[in-house]
Design a protein around this motif. Structure first.
Motif, PDB file in Angstrom:
ATOM      1  N   ALA A  64      25.312 -66.247   7.001  1.00  0.00           N
ATOM      2  CA  ALA A  64      24.856 -66.069   5.617  1.00  0.00           C
ATOM      3  C   ALA A  64      24.442 -67.396   4.995  1.00  0.00           C
ATOM      4  N   GLY A  65      24.514 -68.474   5.772  1.00  0.00           N
ATOM      5  CA  GLY A  65      24.045 -69.773   5.282  1.00  0.00           C
ATOM      6  C   GLY A  65      25.009 -70.461   4.331  1.00  0.00           C
ATOM      7  N   ILE A  66      26.295 -70.117   4.424  1.00  0.00           N
ATOM      8  CA  ILE A  66      27.267 -70.707   3.496  1.00  0.00           C
ATOM      9  C   ILE A  66      27.775 -72.040   4.032  1.00  0.00           C
ATOM     10  N   CYS A 109      29.356 -75.920  -0.785  1.00  0.00           N
ATOM     11  CA  CYS A 109      28.481 -76.930  -1.382  1.00  0.00           C
ATOM     12  C   CYS A 109      27.048 -76.439  -1.479  1.00  0.00           C
ATOM     13  N   ASP A 110      26.669 -75.454  -0.669  1.00  0.00           N
ATOM     14  CA  ASP A 110      25.324 -74.893  -0.796  1.00  0.00           C
ATOM     15  C   ASP A 110      25.277 -73.565  -0.036  1.00  0.00           C
ATOM     16  N   ILE A 111      24.296 -72.742  -0.385  1.00  0.00           N
ATOM     17  CA  ILE A 111      24.063 -71.512   0.381  1.00  0.00           C
ATOM     18  C   ILE A 111      22.582 -71.439   0.718  1.00  0.00           C
ATOM     19  N   GLU A 112      22.281 -71.383   2.016  1.00  0.00           N
ATOM     20  CA  GLU A 112      20.879 -71.181   2.429  1.00  0.00           C
ATOM     21  C   GLU A 112      20.643 -69.673   2.419  1.00  0.00           C
ATOM     22  N   ILE A 113      19.983 -69.226   1.371  1.00  0.00           N
ATOM     23  CA  ILE A 113      19.982 -67.805   1.012  1.00  0.00           C
ATOM     24  C   ILE A 113      18.894 -66.992   1.737  1.00  0.00           C
ATOM     25  N   GLU A 114      18.009 -67.698   2.480  1.00  0.00           N
ATOM     26  CA  GLU A 114      16.795 -67.044   3.014  1.00  0.00           C
ATOM     27  C   GLU A 114      17.107 -65.824   3.890  1.00  0.00           C
ATOM     28  N   GLY A 163      32.866 -70.297   5.735  1.00  0.00           N
ATOM     29  CA  GLY A 163      31.579 -70.952   5.833  1.00  0.00           C
ATOM     30  C   GLY A 163      31.545 -71.872   7.032  1.00  0.00           C
ATOM     31  N   LEU A 164      30.583 -72.778   7.021  1.00  0.00           N
ATOM     32  CA  LEU A 164      30.419 -73.722   8.125  1.00  0.00           C
ATOM     33  C   LEU A 164      30.257 -75.105   7.503  1.00  0.00           C
ATOM     34  N   ASN A 165      30.945 -76.109   8.055  1.00  0.00           N
ATOM     35  CA  ASN A 165      30.776 -77.456   7.502  1.00  0.00           C
ATOM     36  C   ASN A 165      29.688 -78.232   8.258  1.00  0.00           C
ATOM     37  N   ASP A 166      29.476 -79.487   7.863  1.00  0.00           N
ATOM     38  CA  ASP A 166      28.415 -80.294   8.469  1.00  0.00           C
ATOM     39  C   ASP A 166      28.602 -80.522   9.962  1.00  0.00           C
ATOM     40  N   SER A 216      37.283 -65.193  -1.189  1.00  0.00           N
ATOM     41  CA  SER A 216      36.228 -64.176  -1.170  1.00  0.00           C
ATOM     42  C   SER A 216      35.596 -64.019  -2.546  1.00  0.00           C
ATOM     43  N   ASP A 217      36.387 -64.148  -3.610  1.00  0.00           N
ATOM     44  CA  ASP A 217      35.818 -64.140  -4.959  1.00  0.00           C
ATOM     45  C   ASP A 217      34.815 -65.285  -5.101  1.00  0.00           C
ATOM     46  N   THR A 218      35.208 -66.451  -4.597  1.00  0.00           N
ATOM     47  CA  THR A 218      34.332 -67.619  -4.686  1.00  0.00           C
ATOM     48  C   THR A 218      33.019 -67.355  -3.950  1.00  0.00           C
ATOM     49  N   THR A 219      33.109 -66.792  -2.739  1.00  0.00           N
ATOM     50  CA  THR A 219      31.902 -66.464  -1.988  1.00  0.00           C
ATOM     51  C   THR A 219      31.008 -65.546  -2.814  1.00  0.00           C
ATOM     52  N   ALA A 220      31.607 -64.508  -3.402  1.00  0.00           N
ATOM     53  CA  ALA A 220      30.826 -63.514  -4.148  1.00  0.00           C
ATOM     54  C   ALA A 220      30.140 -64.145  -5.356  1.00  0.00           C
ATOM     55  N   VAL A 221      30.890 -64.923  -6.135  1.00  0.00           N
ATOM     56  CA  VAL A 221      30.311 -65.514  -7.345  1.00  0.00           C
ATOM     57  C   VAL A 221      29.238 -66.542  -6.965  1.00  0.00           C
TER      58      VAL A 221
END
Lengths: 401, 401
Positions: free
Chosen positions: B100-102, B114-119, B138-141, B153-158
């Protein structure tokens, strides 16, 4: 430092206790000065349990989602095994299929590895870490998680060894490859080596130690494969290129498949198109036909016998119903008392007398066979299961298996 | 078409049966013409169960490997929920955090998005699919799988709603935000709206419906958040920017925290460095000190009282042992009969009389308090728990909570 790939199957990592034993073996290899890559399967019966839950969730679960689901099984194993290794003071890092750079293609639940981007693994090995890779899984071009089907963790291990140019050790719940399944023939010998082609043939013919796909990759990339027990410390079996010594041994192994359904169709009106139609219908239902025999046409009809897997029983019965509509005179028998006995050996290529000797042994013991097929390095017979023990006995003794 | 993000917590997807109910709600939103992104947590108590297994595997499990392990929980939920939706005829696709690009950073088990690649998500929405995203991960650098800690999960959703510029619906096992926990005060009113800052303050002060981090993101990106029941069809609570009406309501909510340990240190030789040293030692042991009170120095010594979480009891006792070595006259009490009562309201900014009114109410009922702290929109008291019911009663009735 030499790199080695070790693979541990589901039964070897079934519990935390068993995983701790596996960790000790890994550490022993590391202490010998090796860089160690470990491939693990899901714990015990996890994959089957996840599939059961999927069947509860949906009548026809999407195969992409099946892969998403069952790939968690290996992810659990690799993280736990890495925790154990780290806790014992041996730096270890777990990598899922996608993190290990395993690229796959094909249909979900049956993907094939098409490449491995090995850089991440070699970087971690360079830092002195034990790298624990999830078997059975990868990532396709769409970025979807995929799985490799039955025996997938073996495939992952052999493919990694191919890419790393090293030996692959498969640790399992049997302690090597036997000439005959010891449950069938107690005096069976453990082989110290077997050729790739013999192993592939034996796997196809019913021996279940390794899936043919992984051995094929081993053969293609000349990866030495060593199969041994994950519990006992006793010598296992090397799978390697055929050599002079193997060719001299004539027959290497004997395998039995009991999953045989023999169908006999009587009174099929004889024309070449009719016979073709029978097999076309079977193919349409995805029924894999193994051995076929046919009587000479007599009074315009033939009798055809063929074997398939017992798993195909329902599908076969459907095909027969269709055939009876077309050929009302048709009459049939289904026989589940049949087994397939196969002998395999690279030596058959150079030793002409083996087939003749087998027929002679069968005749001596009065063993009737239904069908015979041969490949370059194997001969298979279907026989009634009442002959199983005597056939195994006479062949094993004569060829010193 | 409007996009909406719906989040379902662990108790809402605890069983396949409950997941099928969730699927019906998702389909209802889809049928209304929305593009739907669903965020799900792990089924029921899965995360706790996985953590238990980790503690069996290792004394000090590597946090990176903990993340690898527990992230499988959401992966199981998303795949099963997608299977169910697909099986019901609604194309759905599951995406893990990395798919999901998280992107996250920070320490393992407590990463921040820190960012979401939403494409990828918008592409699948564009194809008419319901997109089911794994919460909490998510995935780190480095390409490591990470998790976001409590309420992740709330954080992911918001955060997804922020990136998609849409509303975020949090479906949970409570049916909205109440002015007071209904288990503490039966007549508590469900709020139809609450401001971000009030919600953040109430969460910090002990209300457990949402973690403050996710509400902070909502506030920062002006995401309308709607909290409602995943079971019942009744109106929930909107969390949104503060407005005139909210400011007029004075106090919005009252929260109680029972997880309070009060420590009193008597006879600390009074110098500013000694007092500083007490709190430096507490900080070194990562003990979060909440409220502090100190008597005036008398005959060269002071008494200091402070509160922490009961979870820190062992660590606090260790610090006290060290302090006793340094100050042999030191004497101490640990008090676990204390609770913290807090009132929260954006109206406090403009209505000056609220604090005065609270002191008056406490005096009327003879309620003694130990410490008081205030923020711009809240006042907190520590009181003995024997006063809990009467304090809640008098405040709730006076302010019509």
């Amino acid at each position: 430092m030499a790199v080695i790939v070790q693979k541990y199957g589901g039964s070897s990592v079934e519990t935390i206790e068993k995983m701790k034993n596996v960790a000790k073996r890994i550490i022993k290899a590391k202490e010998k000065g090796n860089d160690v890559v470990v491939v693990v399967s899901a714990m015990g019966k996890t994959t089957n349990e996840l599939l059961r839950i999927a069947s509860e969730a949906a009548k026809r679960p999407s195969k992409r989602e099946i892969d998403m689901l069952i790939s968690t099984g290996e992810q659990v194993s690799i993280s736990l095994l890495s925790m154990i290794l780290n806790d014992l003071g041996y730096p270890a890092i777990s990598l899922t299929g996608f993190q290990a750079g395993i690229k796959t293609k094909g249909v979900h639940t049956k993907n094939k590895i098409c490449d491995i981007e090995i850089e991440k693994i070699t970087k971690h090995l360079g830092e002195g870490k034990i790298v624990v890779v999830a078997g059975f899984q990868g990532l396709n071009d769409n970025g979807d998680i995929t799985t490799l089907g039955r025996g997938g963790s073996d495939t992952t291990a052999v493919a990694l060894a191919a890419k790393l140019g090293c030996q692959c050790e498969i640790y399992t719940d049997v302690d090597g490859i036997y000439s005959v399944d010891p449950r069938v023939y107690k005096k069976a010998k453990k082989l110290s080596y077997i050729s790739y082609e013999e192993m592939i043939e034996m796997s196809h013919l019913g021996a279940k130690v390794m899936e043919p796909r992984s051995v094929e990759i081993g053969q293609c990339y000349q990866v030495p494969i060593y199969v041994a027990s994950s519990l006992k410390d006793c010598p296992g079996t090397y799978i390697k290129e055929v050599d002079k010594e193997m060719e001299e041994r004539g027959i290497t192994g004997l395998s039995i498949s009991e999953n045989v359904l023999m169908i006999t169709l009587n009174n099929v009106p004889y024309t070449p198109t009719n016979v073709a139609e029978v097999f076309a219908l079977l193919a349409k239902e995805e029924i894999v036909v193994d051995m076929i025999s046919q009587t000479s046409p007599n009074e315009g009809v033939v009798n055809i016998s063929f074997t398939t897997s017992k798993d195909d029983l329902l599908a076969v019965e459907e095909v027969i119903l269709k055939l009876k509509e077309k050929f009302p005179t048709l009459d049939y028998q289904l026989d589940t008392t049949i087994i397939k006995l196969s002998v395999v050996g690279s030596g058959m290529r150079t030793q002409w007398g083996i087939a003749a000797k087998l027929f002679e042994l069968f005749a001596q013991k009065g063993i009737e066979f239904k069908q015979v097929t041969t490949s370059e390095i194997s001969i298979s017979y279907t026989i009634n299961k009442e002959y199983k023990d005597v056939a195994v006995q006479v062949i094993a003794e004569h060829f010193n298996l």
